[in-house]
Design a protein around this motif. Structure first.
Motif, PDB file in Angstrom:
ATOM      1  N   ARG A 146       0.821  -1.217   0.000  1.00 39.51           N
ATOM      2  CA  ARG A 146       0.000   0.000   0.000  1.00 39.51           C
ATOM      3  C   ARG A 146       0.852   1.262   0.000  1.00 39.51           C
ATOM      4  O   ARG A 146       0.439   2.288  -0.526  1.00 39.51           O
ATOM      5  N   TYR A 147       2.071   1.189   0.566  1.00 44.72           N
ATOM      6  CA  TYR A 147       2.914   2.391   0.544  1.00 44.72           C
ATOM      7  C   TYR A 147       3.294   2.756  -0.888  1.00 44.72           C
ATOM      8  O   TYR A 147       3.367   3.930  -1.238  1.00 44.72           O
ATOM      9  N   ILE A 150       0.213   4.331  -2.458  1.00 49.01           N
ATOM     10  CA  ILE A 150       0.031   5.721  -2.028  1.00 49.01           C
ATOM     11  C   ILE A 150       1.007   6.624  -2.774  1.00 49.01           C
ATOM     12  O   ILE A 150       0.632   7.675  -3.296  1.00 49.01           O
ATOM     13  N   ASN A 153       0.022   7.052  -6.385  1.00 46.24           N
ATOM     14  CA  ASN A 153      -1.134   7.918  -6.513  1.00 46.24           C
ATOM     15  C   ASN A 153      -0.770   9.383  -6.304  1.00 46.24           C
ATOM     16  O   ASN A 153      -1.449  10.277  -6.795  1.00 46.24           O
ATOM     17  N   ASN A 154       0.330   9.619  -5.581  1.00 46.94           N
ATOM     18  CA  ASN A 154       0.778  10.996  -5.383  1.00 46.94           C
ATOM     19  C   ASN A 154       1.737  11.472  -6.461  1.00 46.94           C
ATOM     20  O   ASN A 154       2.324  12.542  -6.336  1.00 46.94           O
ATOM     21  N   PRO A 168      13.690   4.249   2.623  1.00 49.47           N
ATOM     22  CA  PRO A 168      13.379   4.566   4.020  1.00 49.47           C
ATOM     23  C   PRO A 168      12.620   3.455   4.735  1.00 49.47           C
ATOM     24  O   PRO A 168      12.861   3.217   5.917  1.00 49.47           O
ATOM     25  N   PRO A 244      14.269   8.227  13.490  1.00 45.98           N
ATOM     26  CA  PRO A 244      13.537   8.934  14.532  1.00 45.98           C
ATOM     27  C   PRO A 244      12.051   8.599  14.512  1.00 45.98           C
ATOM     28  O   PRO A 244      11.332   8.900  15.457  1.00 45.98           O
ATOM     29  N   TRP A 245      11.621   7.958  13.436  1.00 44.04           N
ATOM     30  CA  TRP A 245      10.187   7.719  13.283  1.00 44.04           C
ATOM     31  C   TRP A 245       9.747   6.410  13.914  1.00 44.04           C
ATOM     32  O   TRP A 245       8.562   6.080  13.924  1.00 44.04           O
ATOM     33  N   ARG A 246      10.696   5.642  14.415  1.00 43.88           N
ATOM     34  CA  ARG A 246      10.300   4.370  14.995  1.00 43.88           C
ATOM     35  C   ARG A 246       9.711   4.598  16.372  1.00 43.88           C
ATOM     36  O   ARG A 246      10.203   5.408  17.147  1.00 43.88           O
ATOM     37  N   VAL A 247       8.650   3.883  16.687  1.00 39.06           N
ATOM     38  CA  VAL A 247       8.071   3.971  18.007  1.00 39.06           C
ATOM     39  C   VAL A 247       9.208   3.810  19.009  1.00 39.06           C
ATOM     40  O   VAL A 247      10.021   2.905  18.887  1.00 39.06           O
TER      41      VAL A 247
ATOM     42  N   MET B  79      -6.118  10.221  -4.013  1.00 38.02           N
ATOM     43  CA  MET B  79      -6.965   9.320  -3.254  1.00 38.02           C
ATOM     44  C   MET B  79      -6.688   9.490  -1.765  1.00 38.02           C
ATOM     45  O   MET B  79      -5.541   9.634  -1.354  1.00 38.02           O
ATOM     46  N   PHE B  81      -6.930   7.113   1.090  1.00 37.29           N
ATOM     47  CA  PHE B  81      -7.109   5.668   1.192  1.00 37.29           C
ATOM     48  C   PHE B  81      -7.886   5.296   2.436  1.00 37.29           C
ATOM     49  O   PHE B  81      -7.889   6.012   3.441  1.00 37.29           O
ATOM     50  N   ASP B  84      -5.172   3.712   7.622  1.00 31.48           N
ATOM     51  CA  ASP B  84      -4.002   4.568   7.780  1.00 31.48           C
ATOM     52  C   ASP B  84      -3.161   4.570   6.507  1.00 31.48           C
ATOM     53  O   ASP B  84      -2.730   3.532   6.037  1.00 31.48           O
ATOM     54  N   SER B  85      -2.927   5.744   5.955  1.00 33.61           N
ATOM     55  CA  SER B  85      -2.102   5.796   4.757  1.00 33.61           C
ATOM     56  C   SER B  85      -1.010   6.834   4.873  1.00 33.61           C
ATOM     57  O   SER B  85      -0.524   7.357   3.884  1.00 33.61           O
ATOM     58  N   THR B  86      -0.602   7.155   6.111  1.00 34.09           N
ATOM     59  CA  THR B  86       0.547   8.036   6.266  1.00 34.09           C
ATOM     60  C   THR B  86       1.824   7.214   6.100  1.00 34.09           C
ATOM     61  O   THR B  86       1.833   6.018   6.342  1.00 34.09           O
ATOM     62  N   PHE B  87       2.890   7.894   5.663  1.00 33.27           N
ATOM     63  CA  PHE B  87       4.196   7.241   5.640  1.00 33.27           C
ATOM     64  C   PHE B  87       4.816   7.378   7.026  1.00 33.27           C
ATOM     65  O   PHE B  87       5.095   8.494   7.461  1.00 33.27           O
ATOM     66  N   PRO B  88       5.056   6.278   7.714  1.00 31.49           N
ATOM     67  CA  PRO B  88       5.535   6.402   9.096  1.00 31.49           C
ATOM     68  C   PRO B  88       6.907   7.050   9.217  1.00 31.49           C
ATOM     69  O   PRO B  88       7.260   7.553  10.269  1.00 31.49           O
ATOM     70  N   TRP B  89       7.697   7.017   8.121  1.00 28.71           N
ATOM     71  CA  TRP B  89       9.065   7.556   8.218  1.00 28.71           C
ATOM     72  C   TRP B  89       9.126   9.048   7.906  1.00 28.71           C
ATOM     73  O   TRP B  89      10.200   9.630   7.922  1.00 28.71           O
ATOM     74  N   TYR B 130       5.881  12.621  14.250  1.00 34.94           N
ATOM     75  CA  TYR B 130       5.821  11.452  13.378  1.00 34.94           C
ATOM     76  C   TYR B 130       4.498  10.733  13.594  1.00 34.94           C
ATOM     77  O   TYR B 130       3.903  10.826  14.671  1.00 34.94           O
ATOM     78  N   TYR B 132       3.568   7.873  14.379  1.00 31.87           N
ATOM     79  CA  TYR B 132       3.337   7.015  15.540  1.00 31.87           C
ATOM     80  C   TYR B 132       2.923   7.816  16.760  1.00 31.87           C
ATOM     81  O   TYR B 132       2.415   7.263  17.727  1.00 31.87           O
ATOM     82  N   ARG B 146      -2.938  15.723   2.749  1.00 36.93           N
ATOM     83  CA  ARG B 146      -2.034  15.420   1.652  1.00 36.93           C
ATOM     84  C   ARG B 146      -2.779  15.418   0.323  1.00 36.93           C
ATOM     85  O   ARG B 146      -2.310  15.970  -0.678  1.00 36.93           O
TER      86      ARG B 146
END
Ligand SMILES: Nc1ncnc2c1ncn2[C@@H]1O[C@H](COP(=O)(O)OP(=O)(O)OP(=O)(O)O)[C@@H](O)[C@H]1O
Ligand SMILES: [Mg+2]
Lengths: 562, 272
Positions: A146-147, A150, A153-154, A168, A244-247, B79, B81, B84-89, B130, B132, B146
């Motif tokens: 799905r990433y 997305i 689509n962008n 990443p 930095p984005w990791r929980v 779209m 979606f 959840d369709s955010t990029f976590p990074w 971020y 999370y 977005r």
């Protein structure tokens, strides 16, 4: 979290029992030397340089093999993850070779490459390569479809899919692969050195075995264990920086300060109060100056420790005293954004903060006086100068900070003076080269201050505080920011071009993207909240730039020794 | 003028045991430029599949789709979606400007647009956080921001407000209508956006849409089409007191109920 202390019980008990058993004669000291004996040998070997040389040789082989293998491994892993054809063609070969015990390849590698350095580096490279390829590929394959949807689509094109999604998203896996590969490379290189004992820790262990020098064997093993531990710690830090984005699963929920047992509460309270996050401004120059001296051939751990602890103490003392006076002036009321949480939350009384500051000043001055006594008067002059500069920074009728001189003062004292001072402590002399190398760091420290002043342009103008930023105005002060940042990179490059610093310091150029990002943010925004980010980012940049320069000089030393 | 037209669009997925899953269709659909269309239907009837085909992320098994882009400067569709369709990074801000970045919009411009969109969805304070660190509903709003930042001709929205609390949902419905109305003004920059909006809420569909399409159980076809004849600009909470609203809501539910039952029944069969 109490468990941290409990963690120590078993190893300490183990060592104590061992020591006792040897002392009682229950263990034969010829085979099991007492821990104290091993420690004595370890220090002896450090003193005569044998152990250092062996460690450097091993590390060099690891480093060269690692870089040679890891870079293509990541590229091939990405390719195999992203492209089915590549996977089909290369996959079978990789999966077939991956499980072969790499140490068993030593004979073949020697037949092909001889018994010199090349074959040792090659063994490391082979060990690293497969682990990193496999983890990188798995990382890309595990990215959720799905990433990619997305992204497409962008408007992402194939190249964007690679750089903004595949890389990443698989970075955690890549770093895991690198982490495992580091540990594995250490095992394999020490094993190889046992088989082909020509320098390195493995050879040291093997030769000591041949002459029945058991304490040296243990000393070698301890260094190997410490290296493995250091890799883990470093990789942990690298992961925190790059992901930095990791929980934040690594950071367990903190207990409230009030609920901690007394000793821990004491330590954590003061830790908060001295604002350790500001320390890099003084730690980086001290380490850089000392390492420069080491590069020029003078090094003492003791002097280094004293210089470091001394300057950090002074820094901590300054922070505390500043907070005390801010509180007195009433600028740091509970509502304001003052930095001292300990004071604000009433965990420490103002008097405690004041006396804490005095304590740290005393400690720092004591250590400084020791340096003056043993290393010469220059330290005293630098010290007096710095204290005066610190005093007149905000006090007196013509305080530097109020007449647009802040940047220059900070540049001089947190740059050249600290770096040259630390160099002098080790080397007993200074030269122009050290001054030149200190310029980029000084510029970046000045830049932190300038970022602060850019945020406070309006406030300072209202308070009649003249900073360079509000003298120049919004637009020109942006240019000052660019000049300071650009100047530090330009100086760095010139230093290398003119042979003043080893080319390895160009490692600091890795921070360029961050610098570019900061300049762009500074170019657009005026809002204090946004500029706050620029301040923090600049401090971060200073820290990373400094450590990469230090790493570069260390790398140059490693390259020199062998 | 029709901006999207489909003819006998069907989608068949390969399923387990070499069986085939008839997910969608045949669907014949004509969407006029500037229209706001809401789609309701039982779970699993193919709503997401339809949107994905319209977005070009999926190829139809049979049938055709024609899309008529009028403005080549802007992206044709964006779209939001389902889920959840955010990029976590990426930070929230970077997520919002993602589409602008890959299309090469200059930094200053996209920074401004992203900040504006974050204000619109009420997340200015979280620009540097971020994903999370956000709740599910906040992430959904990031995805919405977005899509809006891309300024597409067609917005494909797959249950965009499904994860939101009632208050935020109402706020964002109003906000969406406002944005949609604005882009219709000549001052607001030309042609009004076309919106296809999937929802499970009948009220939401009536409040927002010009037309509400009711789909059958899988494979989803268009079973009924109800016009929502309310004047615009609409005040969403006042609309619900209109007797016509209640009547239409009832009609849609009538059309939907059999399909929900049918979907239930076939799911139970599938389990056995
Ligand atoms: N990639 C896929 N592979 C196989 N089957 C799929 C795939 N995507 C969807 N389906 C099937 O197609 C049917 C329609 O799915 P779709 O996601 O379009 O439903 P939906 O109407 O959006 O449902 P919901 O309201 O629950 O989101 C379902 O039966 C689903 O199992
Ligand atoms: Mg769906």
């Amino acid at each position: 979290m109490k468990n941290r202390a409990l963690n120590l019980i078993s190893p300490v008990a183990f060592l104590v029992i061992w020591e006792l058993l040897v002392a009682l004669g229950a263990l034969d000291r010829r085979f099991f030397p007492a821990p104290s004996e091993t420690l004595a040998r370890l220090l002896e070997l450090l003193q005569n340089g044998e152990l250092t040389t062996a460690t450097v040789i091993t590390l060099r082989r690891m480093a060269v093999g690692f870089v040679l293998a890891a870079v293509p491994a990541v590229v091939i892993g990405l390719l195999m993850g992203a492209n089915r054809m590549a996977r089909i063609i290369l996959g079978p070969l990789i999966t077939a070779l991956y499980p072969v015990p790499k140490i068993a390849l030593v004979p073949m590698v020697v037949i092909l490459l001889g018994i010199g350095e090349t074959s040792k580096v090659a063994i490391v490279a082979i060990s690293v390569f497969f682990l990193v390829v496999i983890h990188t590929m798995a990382g890309v394959l595990n990215v959720e479809q799905r990433y990619f949807d997305i992204a497409r689509n962008n408007g992402a094109r194939p190249w964007d899919l690679l750089t903004t999604v595949a890389i990443p998203a698989s970075l955690p896996n890549i770093l895991t692969g690198i982490n495992l590969a580091l540990g594995f490379a250490l095992t394999v290189i020490v094993g190889t050195e046992l088989l082909l004992p020509q320098g390195g820790l493995g050879a040291l262990i093997w030769k000591s075995y041949n002459v029945y020098d058991i304490p040296t064997i243990f000393a070698g093993l301890i260094v190997v264990a410490l290296l493995g531990w250091a890799f883990t710690v470093i990789m942990g830090e690298v992961e925190r920086q790059l992901l930095p984005w990791r929980v934040a699963d690594a950071a367990p929920a903190r207990r409230r300060l009030q609920d901690e047992p007394r000793l821990r509460r004491f330590v954590r309270t003061w830790w908060l109060a001295v604002r350790p996050f500001s320390f890099t401004a003084s730690v980086t120059p001290v380490v850089l100056g000392s390492v420069l001296a080491a590069y020029d051939g003078a090094w003492s751990w003791l002097l280094f420790a004293i210089t470091l602890v001394g300057s950090v103490s002074i820094h901590a003392g300054t922070n505390l005293i500043n907070d005390f006076y801010d509180w007195k002036k009433g600028t740091d009321t509970p509502e304001s954004l003052g930095p001292n949480r300990a004071l604000k939350e009433g965990i420490l009384t103002p008097q405690q903060v004041f006396w804490g500051g005095v304590f740290f000043f005393a400690l720092g001055s004591g250590l400084g006086l020791y340096l003056v006594a043993t290393r010469g008067l220059l330290i005293l002059y630098l010290g007096i100068f710095s204290v005066l500069a610190g005093w007149f920074y905000t006090a007196g009728p013509a305080a530097f900070a109020y007449i647009g001189m802040g940047e220059i003062v900070v540049f001089i004292f947190m740059g050249p003076v600290m770096i040259m001072g630390s160099y002098f402590v080790q080397m007993q002399s200074v030269n122009w080269n050290v001054f030149l190398v200190s310029i980029p760091i000084g510029l970046l420290v000045a830049c932190i201050l300038h970022a602060n002043n850019m945020r406070d342009i309006e406030d300072d103008r209202a308070n009649n505080k003249r900073t360079l930023a509000n003298l120049l105005g919004r637009k020109a002060s942006r240019w000052e920011y660019y000049v300071l940042i650009g100047g530090s990179y330009l100086t760095l490059v010139l230093l290398v071009l003119f042979g003043v610093a080893p080319p390895f310091v160009l490692l600091a150029l890795l921070t360029l993207p961050k610098a570019a990002g900061l300049m762009r943010t500074a170019a657009v925004h005026e809002a204090p909240a946004r500029l706050n980010k620029v301040i923090r980012g600049t401090a971060d940049l200073h820290e990373r730039f400094g450590w990469l320069m230090i790493a570069g000089i260390l790398a140059a030393m490693v390259a020199q020794v062998v | 003028m029709a901006i999207i037209e489909t003819a006998a669009l069907t989608k068949v997925f390969p399923g387990p045991d070499r069986r085939e899953i008839n997910a969608l269709g045949p669907v014949d659909l004509t969407v006029e430029a500037g229209e706001f269309i809401c789609i309701v239907g039982p779970s699993g009837c193919g709503k997401s599949t339809l949107l994905r085909i319209l977005a070009g992320l999926e190829q139809p098994t049979q049938g055709t789709m024609t899309a008529e882009a009028t403005d080549l400067q802007r992206p044709f569709n964006s779209m939001v979606f389902q889920g959840d369709s955010t990029f976590p990074w990426l930070t929230v801000h970077a997520n919002v400007e993602y589409g602008l970045r890959v299309r090469g919009v200059p930094y200053r411009e996209r920074d401004e647009i992203a900040a504006r969109m974050l204000r619109t969805v009420g997340l200015s304070g979280y620009a540097e956080a971020y994903p999370y660190q956000l709740s599910g509903g906040m992430r959904q709003r990031v995805a919405l921001a977005r899509a809006l930042a891309n300024d597409p001709e067609v917005l494909l929205m797959d249950e965009p407000f499904g994860a939101l609390d009632a208050q935020n949902r109402a706020l964002l419905q109003d906000e969406l209508l406002y944005i949609w109305d604005q882009t219709g003004d000549s001052a607001g920059g030309g042609a009004r956006k076309t919106i296809l909006f999937v929802t499970h809420s009948i009220d939401e569909a009536l409040v927002l849409g010009d037309r509400v399409l009711v789909m059958t159980a899988a494979p989803g076809r268009i079973k009924a089409e109800i016009r929502a004849p309310f004047a615009r600009p609409r005040r969403t909470h006042e609309l619900k007191r209109d007797p016509v609203f209640g009547e239409l809501s009832y009609q849609i539910w009538e059309a939907l109920r059999d399909e929900v039952d049918a979907a239930r029944a076939s799911e139970l069969r599938g389990q056995r």
